[in-house]
Design an enzyme around this catalytic site. Structure first.
Site, mmCIF file in Angstrom:
data_model
loop_
_atom_site.group_PDB
_atom_site.id
_atom_site.type_symbol
_atom_site.label_atom_id
_atom_site.label_comp_id
_atom_site.label_asym_id
_atom_site.label_seq_id
_atom_site.Cartn_x
_atom_site.Cartn_y
_atom_site.Cartn_z
ATOM 1 N N GLU A 245 -7.585 4.383 -4.345
ATOM 2 C CA GLU A 245 -7.357 3.841 -5.593
ATOM 3 C C GLU A 245 -8.176 4.084 -6.640
ATOM 4 O O GLU A 245 -8.090 4.370 -7.904
ATOM 5 C CB GLU A 245 -6.447 2.576 -5.520
ATOM 6 N N LYS B 61 6.769 4.196 -8.586
ATOM 7 C CA LYS B 61 7.302 2.901 -9.161
ATOM 8 C C LYS B 61 8.400 3.106 -10.283
ATOM 9 O O LYS B 61 9.630 2.745 -10.202
ATOM 10 C CB LYS B 61 6.358 1.883 -9.711
ATOM 11 N N HIS C 226 -9.251 9.819 22.269
ATOM 12 C CA HIS C 226 -8.386 10.378 22.982
ATOM 13 C C HIS C 226 -7.340 10.804 22.190
ATOM 14 O O HIS C 226 -6.361 11.155 22.828
ATOM 15 C CB HIS C 226 -8.222 9.106 24.099
#
Length: 429
Positions: free
Chosen positions: A282, A418, A303
């Site tokens: 951010e 948003k 792995h």
């Protein structure tokens, strides 16, 4: 707490060429007349970030909750409202499972109906309290969760008692959550205006959940104060936080690396890595700039990602956190029933093997895989070390973003989704 930084790469880095820039940005971070002073409460430590009276009030509340057999706290929040506390709990306590200890559950960090339903089912047999954390109260994930969970708590114990078990951490100036808290006579803790969410773990945002879990918050603060003083110089050679910031900048700007992978050798650092990803993601990811912050837990992810890291495309470098002293250790004993090579390791401990894996992997990735590696060695996983490490990364993040030419303290891109979601729901923002 000691922190060591070691760079493992064939790339030649000349840090001193940037000392003048570092001096300029150091002043911007620390000057009381800085144009960014309204965002720098986290760096005015402990004077702004720490409220001794509020912490004392929290202690009394927690003591009362425990005396009344309320041993589960549901923390409702998203992003910086929960990641720091979750990172601290796991870093200091480990992953458990724990018996007969206060439990902290995190909700409101997604819109998963399944996750919310299952946790509410679990809470049906628990005496629990709520701590909802949001600067404004308008963020949809915690807002929905709080409304559903508060109604559930009222249904369980009645509204009068529910009010005594609900605690609101929010802005004390304005916001929907502040109005809810006032109108329902709920206890309020302050979100400090000059401390952004991703920088807020060393404040009331993080402290109430940690106090509930019986974490020594005083030691976290002590560790952060020590780090704040240690990284208060502008000298690159003496300030490891700035040296780390400059290393990241040079990897991105001069050598065209696009991704930084934060690697840890302990599963209980998963959420510390998540906190770090938000901090740098951010703060730096704007204006089409920034390193993409990724993370991995070794040896587990060797792995799955090990092949790519060793032989895949070379657009990343690695920062490794290694804990010198493990929280616990186990010895390996010879087992006559097992005729395997593991018996040759008898007399060694699991942490010794983990250390050898760290050495081998770092060598393989840096020398043979040609991936630059930066190693941060920390002494242990104590509260003091957590406070120190948080302050280290926060100072490094601010400097790194300034070097990049972006504002470390805003996040305009988050508003895009948003706004679109608000349109879909018919909301006014």
């Amino acid at each position: 707490m000691s922190l060591k930084l070691e760079v493992k790469t064939e790339i030649k880095l000349d840090y001193q060429d940037f000392q003048n820039q570092i001096n300029e940005f150091h002043k911007r971070i620390n000057d009381k007349n800085s144009p960014d002073i309204i965002f720098l409460g986290w760096n005015n430590f402990p004077e702004v970030a720490i409220n001794p009276q509020e912490i004392a009030r929290m202690r009394k509340i927690v003591e009362n909750l425990h005396q009344n057999s309320i041993n589960v706290l549901v923390v409702i929040g998203i992003g910086g409202s929960y990641l720091g506390a979750k990172a601290a709990l796991d870093f200091i306590l480990g992953l458990g499972p724990f018996e007969n200890k206060p439990e902290v559950i995190f909700l409101g960090n997604s819109l998963s109906s399944t996750d919310l339903y299952q946790k509410i089912e679990y809470l049906k047999t628990k005496n629990f309290a709520i701590n909802v954390i949001s600067k404004s109260g308008s963020t949809i994930e915690p807002a929905i969760t709080f409304q559903i969970l508060y109604q559930f708590l009222i249904d369980q114990i009645g509204e009068k008692l529910a009010k005594t078990r609900t605690f609101v951490t929010t802005s004390i100036k304005s916001g929907e959550l502040l109005e809810i808290a006032k109108s329902n006579e709920l206890e309020i803790f302050e979100v400090i205006e000059s401390i952004g969410g991703r920088f807020s773990v060393l404040s009331s945002v993080g402290f109430f959940p940690l106090l509930f879990a019986k974490i020594n918050v005083d030691e976290i603060i002590q560790g952060a104060i020590k780090a704040h003083k240690k990284y208060s110089t502008s000298s690159i050679s003496q300030n490891l936080a700035y040296k780390y910031a400059l290393f990241r900048f040079l990897m991105y700007k001069n050598f065209n690396y696009k991704t930084e992978i934060l690697i840890s050798y302990e599963p209980f650092l998963i959420y510390f890595n998540e906190w770090w990803k938000q901090l740098f993601g951010e703060s730096e990811g704007k204006n089409l700039k920034g390193l993409f912050p990724a993370s991995a837990i070794f040896t587990t992810d060797l792995h799955s990602l090990g092949q790519f890291i060793q032989d895949g495309s070379k657009n990343f470098f690695q920062t490794i956190i290694y804990i010198k002293k493990p929280k616990f250790d186990l010895g390996i004993k010879k087992l006559v029933q097992f005729n395997t090579k593991i018996n040759k390791l008898s007399g060694k401990t699991v942490s010794e093997i983990n250390f050898q894996a760290f050495l081998a992997t770092t060598l393989a990735h840096s020398s043979y895989g040609n991936n630059p590696n930066l190693v941060l060695e920390i002494a242990d996983s104590s509260p003091k070390t957590f406070g120190h490490l948080v302050m280290f990364f926060e100072k490094a993040c601010a400097m790194s973003a300034y070097l990049l030419g972006v504002n470390p303290f805003d996040q305009p891109g988050v508003e895009s989704y948003k706004n679109e979601l608000a349109k879909n729901l018919g909301w006014d923002r």
